[in-house]
Design a protein around this motif. Structure first.
Motif, short mmCIF file in Angstrom:
data_model
loop_
_atom_site.label_atom_id
_atom_site.label_comp_id
_atom_site.label_asym_id
_atom_site.label_seq_id
_atom_site.Cartn_x
_atom_site.Cartn_y
_atom_site.Cartn_z
N ALA A 189 0.83 -1.21 0.00
CA ALA A 189 0.00 0.00 0.00
C ALA A 189 0.86 1.25 0.00
O ALA A 189 2.04 1.24 0.38
CB ALA A 189 -0.92 0.00 1.21
N LYS A 190 0.24 2.34 -0.41
CA LYS A 190 0.89 3.64 -0.43
C LYS A 190 0.26 4.52 0.63
O LYS A 190 -0.95 4.50 0.84
CB LYS A 190 0.72 4.28 -1.82
CG LYS A 190 1.56 5.51 -2.03
CD LYS A 190 1.41 6.00 -3.46
CE LYS A 190 2.29 7.24 -3.70
NZ LYS A 190 2.15 7.72 -5.10
N SER A 191 1.08 5.31 1.29
CA SER A 191 0.58 6.15 2.38
C SER A 191 -0.43 7.16 1.87
O SER A 191 -0.26 7.71 0.75
CB SER A 191 1.74 6.89 3.06
OG SER A 191 2.67 5.96 3.58
N PRO A 192 -1.47 7.45 2.64
CA PRO A 192 -2.44 8.47 2.20
C PRO A 192 -1.79 9.84 2.11
O PRO A 192 -0.78 10.13 2.76
CB PRO A 192 -3.50 8.43 3.32
CG PRO A 192 -3.30 7.13 4.00
CD PRO A 192 -1.86 6.82 3.90
N PRO A 193 -2.33 10.73 1.29
CA PRO A 193 -1.75 12.08 1.17
C PRO A 193 -2.00 12.91 2.42
O PRO A 193 -2.73 12.52 3.33
CB PRO A 193 -2.45 12.64 -0.05
CG PRO A 193 -3.76 11.93 -0.10
CD PRO A 193 -3.50 10.56 0.42
N LYS A 194 -1.44 14.09 2.43
CA LYS A 194 -1.63 15.01 3.55
C LYS A 194 -3.07 15.52 3.54
O LYS A 194 -3.73 15.57 2.50
CB LYS A 194 -0.65 16.17 3.44
CG LYS A 194 0.80 15.76 3.56
CD LYS A 194 1.71 16.97 3.43
CE LYS A 194 3.18 16.57 3.53
NZ LYS A 194 4.10 17.74 3.41
N ASN A 195 -3.54 15.92 4.70
CA ASN A 195 -4.90 16.43 4.81
C ASN A 195 -4.99 17.87 4.31
O ASN A 195 -4.01 18.42 3.77
CB ASN A 195 -5.41 16.31 6.24
CG ASN A 195 -4.52 17.05 7.23
OD1 ASN A 195 -3.66 17.84 6.83
ND2 ASN A 195 -4.73 16.79 8.50
N SER A 196 -6.12 18.49 4.49
CA SER A 196 -6.34 19.86 3.98
C SER A 196 -5.45 20.88 4.66
O SER A 196 -5.18 21.95 4.09
CB SER A 196 -7.82 20.25 4.15
OG SER A 196 -8.18 20.18 5.53
N LEU A 197 -5.00 20.56 5.86
CA LEU A 197 -4.12 21.48 6.58
C LEU A 197 -2.66 21.22 6.29
O LEU A 197 -1.78 21.87 6.86
CB LEU A 197 -4.38 21.39 8.08
CG LEU A 197 -5.79 21.74 8.54
CD1 LEU A 197 -5.92 21.52 10.05
CD2 LEU A 197 -6.14 23.18 8.19
N GLY A 198 -2.37 20.25 5.45
CA GLY A 198 -1.01 19.93 5.11
C GLY A 198 -0.30 19.09 6.15
O GLY A 198 0.94 19.07 6.20
N ILE A 199 -1.07 18.38 6.97
CA ILE A 199 -0.50 17.55 8.03
C ILE A 199 -0.49 16.11 7.57
O ILE A 199 -1.52 15.58 7.10
CB ILE A 199 -1.30 17.70 9.33
CG1 ILE A 199 -1.27 19.17 9.79
CG2 ILE A 199 -0.75 16.79 10.41
CD1 ILE A 199 -2.15 19.44 10.99
#
Length: 533
Positions: free
Chosen positions: A258-268
């Motif tokens: 699997a690939k890690s999920p992207p950053k959230n809307s706050l860039g975290i």
């Protein structure tokens, strides 16, 4: 001011008194919180038991729930003291489950970390991985130990440093006449996976190790969850700082990561921390579900993409247990605060939470293969059974220790004692309380005639009524007259014969009268003619 003293709670050398006036909600200064010598220093307790400056000591409150009961089932629970407890419910009309057996002695070093069971009808097996590094294979019906092996790694790491995090007992076995073999898949927190075969000779208690394959499933991080699919050809692994990866067990090769999920809307960016995993369907190894420490449930599809297809947030505490349903799209999740819910992964919507909250973290969920119920257990020491349709609590059993795993025996049958009545003769029914033959003496027996015999006798009487009235029975050499009742048919025939004979007589009389009247009329005519002449 005079206050009434309540029962005391003694801590150390001094006593703390509670009163009703303190229930008004005094703050820390008003209550006089200060040092306390009995606890070795300052903080948290009053310096003296003054009536106006007392602390309220609240005890946990327990409530009793009236549960409707659950269908017949047999569940095995495992706890932190290494005990295995068997709970059974034997009534189809909503019986209450009870603990019927306990296997082992309490020992914290034998805490059960993982368990797997092959619950077939013939020769079932149960594998248990303990904290001290031993793996035991038992009989799940009576708890007898078949053999025990050590899972100490070749690197020499202690069991506490590299504990077992995943265990699977393969159902495929080569059953022979003189030996039994079983295959175990184990995985430690450092990623050391191995498949070993063991052969047990029935004549002796010797255990011989067969083929063995060992590999590493991760280069860094800790493995916290693993699962084998229904075909026992693929397995998935994941954990803290380890993304989900799928392995081919026949070739010991990784086929997907699997690939890690992207950053959230706050860039975290949220670090990977997977706590539990299961396949969405036992027949399909391409779709599986994983629960995270960030209270998130992810659905992966290795044929679509490397990142989660659907992601669902549930409450605010980590997901600790995940179980699949038989329909292939519903899952059950339990978190660290005792919440239990069901989710439809076709749409990603929460179907609803189960009624009644557990008072501790849920650590394991098991779905019954036949009945629409699930069993859950956790740190509140309760085994709970729920209805998956109504999401209500069916029953709860208190098992004293913190529970780590629950398994359901799918071959358990409701062995209710059936009362069989003795065989009774069709013609004669023996009345209750009838004396039997004892010491060679035959005692008189009163018998009641059955309805069939009565009917046959009535028919015989009706037939005998058609016979002649002169019939008699001979008794003691004398001939006694017997009165017979004529049948209705004979009476009717006689009445009809009488009526016919009466009609014939009446017709004959009428004919004679007509002849007489004709003769008299002829005589009168002749007399009249003679007079005229």
């Amino acid at each position: 001011m005079v206050t009434e003293r309540q029962p005391e709670l003694r801590v150390g050398k001094k006593a703390i008194w509670t009163n009703a006036a303190a229930l008004g909600g005094l703050d820390q200064r008003q209550a006089g919180y200060g040092s306390f010598e009995g606890l070795g220093g300052s903080g948290g307790f009053p310096s003296s038991p003054r009536p106006s400056q007392n602390r309220v000591v609240t005890m946990p409150r327990t409530t009793t729930l009236e549960c409707p009961g659950c269908p017949p089932l047999r569940a095995l629970t495992f706890d932190e003291l290494g005990l295995i407890k068997v709970t059974e419910a034997r009534s189809k009309q909503g019986g209450v489950p009870k603990m019927v057996e306990r296997w082992g002695d309490p020992d914290a070093s034998k805490c059960v970390l993982a368990a797997s069971m092959v619950d077939r009808k013939f020769d079932p097996l149960l594998a248990v991985a303990r904290k001290n590094g031993s793996i035991e294979v038992l009989n799940p019906l009576n708890g007898d130990l078949h053999f025990s092996v050590s899972n100490v790694s070749e690197s020499g790491a202690q069991p506490g440093e590299d504990a077992v995090s995943g265990l699977h007992l393969f159902a495929k076995q080569n059953l022979e006449l003189d030996s039994r073999s079983c295959t175990l898949l184990t995985c430690t927190t450092k990623g050391n996976a191995s498949i070993r075969s063991y052969e047990v000779t029935k004549s002796a208690a010797d255990v011989t190790s067969g083929s063995s394959r060992t590999w590493n499933v991760c280069t860094g991080g800790d493995i916290l969850c693993s699962k084998v699919d229904g075909t026992e050809s693929y397995s998935l692994f994941g954990g803290k700082r380890v993304e989900m990866n799928v392995w081919d067990l026949e070739n010991c090769a990784r086929i997907w990561t699997a690939k890690s999920p992207p950053k959230n809307s706050l860039g975290i960016f949220t670090p990977t921390w997977l706590t539990s995993a299961t396949y969405l369907s036992k027949d399909d190894h391409r779709k599986f579900v994983a629960g995270t420490n960030s209270h998130e449930v992810r659905l992966y599809d290795i044929s679509a993409q490397r990142r989660p297809v659907i992601s669902v947030n549930f409450r605010e505490t980590p997901i600790k247990a995940v179980a699949e349903d038989l329909d292939g799209y519903t899952i059950y999740i339990g978190n660290g605060s005792g919440d239990l819910a069901s989710v439809d992964l076709r749409t990603g919507k929460l179907l609803g939470c189960f009624l009644g909250k557990c008072s501790g973290s849920i650590r394991s969920i098991a779905r019954h293969p036949e009945y629409p119920v699930i069993a859950s257990c956790g740190l509140d020491s309760y085994l709970r059974v729920w209805n998956v349709k109504t999401r209500e609590l069916l029953s709860a059993v208190f098992l004293k220790q913190h529970l780590t795993k629950v398994l359901i025996d799918s071959n358990f049958a409701n062995e209710e004692t059936k009362v069989t009545l003795p065989a009774v003769d069709e013609e004669e029914h023996i009345a209750p309380g009838t004396p039997s033959e004892e010491d060679g003496e035959t005692l008189p027996v009163k018998k009641k005639k059955s309805k069939e015999k009565k009917r046959s006798k009535k028919e015989a009487k009706a037939e005998s009524g058609n016979e002649e009235a002169g019939t008699s029975y001979e008794e003691d050499g004398e001939t006694l007259p017997v009165k017979k009742n004529k049948s209705k048919e004979k009476k009717r025939s006689k009445r009809e014969a009488k009526a016919e004979s009466g009609n014939e007589e009446a017709s004959e009389e009428n004919g004679a009268k007509k002849l007489k009247s004709k003769k008299s009329s002829k005589r009168l005519k002749r007399e009249n003619l003679d007079e005229e002449i």
